[in-house]
Design a protein around this motif. Structure first.
Motif, PDB file in Angstrom:
ATOM      1  N   LYS A 192       5.957  12.064 -14.640  1.00 44.34           N
ATOM      2  CA  LYS A 192       6.287  10.717 -14.115  1.00 44.34           C
ATOM      3  C   LYS A 192       5.830  10.499 -12.764  1.00 44.34           C
ATOM      4  CE  LYS A 192       8.817   9.699 -17.529  1.00 44.34           C
ATOM      5  NZ  LYS A 192       8.281   8.701 -18.746  1.00 44.34           N
ATOM      6  N   ALA A 193       5.366   9.526 -12.423  1.00 45.51           N
ATOM      7  CA  ALA A 193       4.821   9.214 -11.014  1.00 45.51           C
ATOM      8  C   ALA A 193       5.571   9.525  -9.749  1.00 45.51           C
ATOM      9  CB  ALA A 193       4.379   7.584 -10.952  1.00 45.51           C
ATOM     10  N   GLN A 194       6.750   9.349 -10.016  1.00 41.00           N
ATOM     11  CA  GLN A 194       7.891   9.843  -8.851  1.00 41.00           C
ATOM     12  C   GLN A 194       7.553  11.446  -8.593  1.00 41.00           C
ATOM     13  OE1 GLN A 194       9.658   7.506  -7.074  1.00 41.00           O
ATOM     14  NE2 GLN A 194      10.408   9.315  -5.903  1.00 41.00           N
ATOM     15  N   TYR A 213       8.015  12.679  -4.719  1.00 38.08           N
ATOM     16  CA  TYR A 213       9.154  13.339  -4.408  1.00 38.08           C
ATOM     17  C   TYR A 213      10.215  13.333  -5.392  1.00 38.08           C
ATOM     18  CZ  TYR A 213      12.074   9.377  -2.928  1.00 38.08           C
ATOM     19  OH  TYR A 213      12.839   8.174  -2.775  1.00 38.08           O
ATOM     20  N   GLU A 214      11.161  14.354  -5.334  1.00 38.69           N
ATOM     21  CA  GLU A 214      12.341  14.259  -6.239  1.00 38.69           C
ATOM     22  C   GLU A 214      13.721  14.471  -5.490  1.00 38.69           C
ATOM     23  OE1 GLU A 214      11.634  15.544 -10.775  1.00 38.69           O
ATOM     24  OE2 GLU A 214      10.300  16.618  -9.618  1.00 38.69           O
ATOM     25  N   TYR A 215      14.768  13.852  -5.788  1.00 39.64           N
ATOM     26  CA  TYR A 215      15.980  13.962  -5.091  1.00 39.64           C
ATOM     27  C   TYR A 215      16.925  14.850  -5.944  1.00 39.64           C
ATOM     28  CZ  TYR A 215      20.610  13.037  -3.427  1.00 39.64           C
ATOM     29  OH  TYR A 215      22.011  13.163  -2.769  1.00 39.64           O
ATOM     30  N   ASP A 216      17.135  16.164  -5.540  1.00 42.33           N
ATOM     31  CA  ASP A 216      18.048  17.093  -6.255  1.00 42.33           C
ATOM     32  C   ASP A 216      19.453  16.889  -5.945  1.00 42.33           C
ATOM     33  OD1 ASP A 216      18.983  19.380  -7.672  1.00 42.33           O
ATOM     34  OD2 ASP A 216      17.886  20.603  -6.808  1.00 42.33           O
ATOM     35  N   ILE A 269      15.336  16.694  -0.753  1.00 38.00           N
ATOM     36  CA  ILE A 269      14.202  16.317  -1.169  1.00 38.00           C
ATOM     37  C   ILE A 269      13.162  17.311  -1.647  1.00 38.00           C
ATOM     38  CG2 ILE A 269      12.425  14.597  -0.428  1.00 38.00           C
ATOM     39  CD1 ILE A 269      15.189  13.487  -0.761  1.00 38.00           C
ATOM     40  N   LEU A 270      12.796  17.334  -2.904  1.00 31.41           N
ATOM     41  CA  LEU A 270      11.635  18.095  -3.139  1.00 31.41           C
ATOM     42  C   LEU A 270      10.303  17.296  -3.059  1.00 31.41           C
ATOM     43  CD1 LEU A 270      13.340  19.645  -6.430  1.00 31.41           C
ATOM     44  CD2 LEU A 270      13.253  20.540  -4.022  1.00 31.41           C
ATOM     45  N   LYS A 271       9.446  17.825  -2.199  1.00 29.90           N
ATOM     46  CA  LYS A 271       8.052  16.980  -1.918  1.00 29.90           C
ATOM     47  C   LYS A 271       7.119  17.217  -2.778  1.00 29.90           C
ATOM     48  CE  LYS A 271       8.869  17.237   3.004  1.00 29.90           C
ATOM     49  NZ  LYS A 271       8.339  17.756   4.299  1.00 29.90           N
ATOM     50  N   GLY A 272       6.421  16.169  -3.423  1.00 24.16           N
ATOM     51  CA  GLY A 272       5.303  16.014  -4.400  1.00 24.16           C
ATOM     52  C   GLY A 272       3.947  16.256  -3.705  1.00 24.16           C
ATOM     53  N   VAL A 273       3.121  16.355  -4.664  1.00 28.64           N
ATOM     54  CA  VAL A 273       1.678  16.808  -4.054  1.00 28.64           C
ATOM     55  C   VAL A 273       1.065  15.738  -3.034  1.00 28.64           C
ATOM     56  CG1 VAL A 273       1.047  18.527  -5.966  1.00 28.64           C
ATOM     57  CG2 VAL A 273       0.623  15.698  -6.267  1.00 28.64           C
ATOM     58  N   GLU A 301       0.859   5.114   1.351  1.00 27.10           N
ATOM     59  CA  GLU A 301       2.050   5.328   2.051  1.00 27.10           C
ATOM     60  C   GLU A 301       3.044   5.014   0.670  1.00 27.10           C
ATOM     61  OE1 GLU A 301       1.772   2.227   5.016  1.00 27.10           O
ATOM     62  OE2 GLU A 301       2.882   0.827   3.448  1.00 27.10           O
ATOM     63  N   PHE A 302       4.142   5.661   1.186  1.00 31.81           N
ATOM     64  CA  PHE A 302       5.201   5.141   0.167  1.00 31.81           C
ATOM     65  C   PHE A 302       6.608   5.410   0.884  1.00 31.81           C
ATOM     66  CE2 PHE A 302       4.626   9.631  -0.383  1.00 31.81           C
ATOM     67  CZ  PHE A 302       5.849  10.264  -0.323  1.00 31.81           C
ATOM     68  N   TYR A 303       7.720   4.876   0.309  1.00 26.53           N
ATOM     69  CA  TYR A 303       8.983   4.673   1.081  1.00 26.53           C
ATOM     70  C   TYR A 303       9.856   5.819   0.258  1.00 26.53           C
ATOM     71  CZ  TYR A 303      12.944   3.128   3.789  1.00 26.53           C
ATOM     72  OH  TYR A 303      14.150   2.896   4.341  1.00 26.53           O
ATOM     73  N   CYS A 304      10.677   6.600   1.275  1.00 30.89           N
ATOM     74  CA  CYS A 304      11.798   7.532   0.554  1.00 30.89           C
ATOM     75  C   CYS A 304      13.114   6.737   0.834  1.00 30.89           C
ATOM     76  CB  CYS A 304      11.558   8.794   1.172  1.00 30.89           C
ATOM     77  SG  CYS A 304      12.823  10.048   0.612  1.00 30.89           S
ATOM     78  N   TYR A 305      13.905   6.230  -0.183  1.00 23.95           N
ATOM     79  CA  TYR A 305      15.153   5.684   0.175  1.00 23.95           C
ATOM     80  C   TYR A 305      16.030   6.759   0.649  1.00 23.95           C
ATOM     81  CZ  TYR A 305      12.508   1.690  -2.211  1.00 23.95           C
ATOM     82  OH  TYR A 305      11.761   0.610  -2.551  1.00 23.95           O
TER      83      TYR A 305
END
Length: 280
Positions: free
Chosen positions: A64-66, A70-73, A95-99, A136-140
């Motif tokens: 998935k693009a998300q 990043y992914e929130y654990d 917060i698991l940072k993506g590439v 850029e992107f927003y981390c909610y």
């Protein structure tokens, strides 16, 4: 910084022009071509030639693009809160940072490879439009805007398994890697087998293109398969006589399993050889 090829990768003039054009336009380079033509290796070699760190995101059908952002654990945070762990107070710990996050926040310019984008769901490219365009992107969860410190040099590869959306294509510079002609192929082989005898190379190349040009093949052998086959020929010390046909007819080459990868193609090839022998 301009890419002018490397010792380990034979880049044609039009390919080098495409790499430098995408860098000038500050747009991702979308690279298509047959499997085995060096699309992934291109990103690796450009990064090395330009002395850029390379971040790689290999796409699967479930990606998935998300995940690239990043992914929130939440599960780990819930577990830690039940155990009374102090780190639950800081959401950044989960917060698991993506590439893409890593590429955007790197202290120096990087190269970013998004490999085989067509493997993912059809919505995957659309979900990355804004991030690739605006960098850029927003981390909610942490309520912060992640902006690129340095615009990464982005490579996107596709095997044409799915059509990519027009809006996504508009944001890329496109290049199709054509299958190498015999002269370019010899240069590629020379990089990998510098000491190969020219007689053996010529005979192997003739056989390879005979196989590749056979009409009706389900999967034509690629550059990487030619290199694998040559490696086997050298390792098994196959003699020149075995490769050369006395009457210039197509014959079943030794270790053909390195070139043809399904039973239909092998059967088709064997039938052709049998028919030629019947017509002698």
């Amino acid at each position: 910084m301009k890419f002018q090829g490397s010792q380990n990768y034979v880049a044609t003039e039009d390919l080098m022009l495409a790499v430098n054009a995408s860098a000038t336009l500050r747009k991702p380079l979308l690279v298509k071509g047959e499997p085995g033509t060096g699309k992934t290796m291109l990103a690796e070699e450009v990064a090395e030639a330009l002395n850029l760190p390379l971040l790689q995101w290999h796409i699967k059908s479930t990606t998935k693009a998300q995940q690239g952002l990043y992914e929130y654990d939440a599960v780990s945070r819930l577990r830690d809160s039940q155990l009374g762990d102090e780190k639950v107070k800081d959401i950044h710990n989960y917060i698991l940072k993506g590439v893409l996050w890593q590429a955007f926040t790197a202290d120096e310019p990087v190269a970013l490879l998004i490999d085989e984008i067509d493997k993912a769901d059809i919505e995957f490219p659309n979900d990355l439009l804004r991030e690739i365009d605006r960098m850029e992107f927003y981390c909610y969860e942490t309520r912060e805007l992640i902006k690129a410190k340095h615009r990464p040099l982005v490579f996107i590869t596709s095997n044409n398994e799915k059509e990519l959306p027009d809006a996504f294509l508009r944001r890329c510079f496109f290049h199709y890697i054509k299958f190498p002609d015999a002269e370019t192929m010899k240069k590629i082989v020379d990089v990998h087998f510098p000491g190969l005898k020219q007689e053996l190379l010529s005979a192997a190349m003739k056989t390879f293109y005979d196989v590749r040009n056979l009409p009706g093949l389900k999967k034509k052998p690629s550059t990487s398969e030619l290199l694998d086959w040559l490696k086997l020929l050298v390792a098994e010390d196959i003699s020149l006589d075995v490769l050369q046909s006395q009457d210039n007819k197509v014959s079943v080459p030794p270790l053909v399993g390195a070139l043809l990868k399904n039973e239909q193609d092998v059967t088709l090839f064997e039938k052709l050889v049998f028919m030629q022998r019947q017509n002698r």
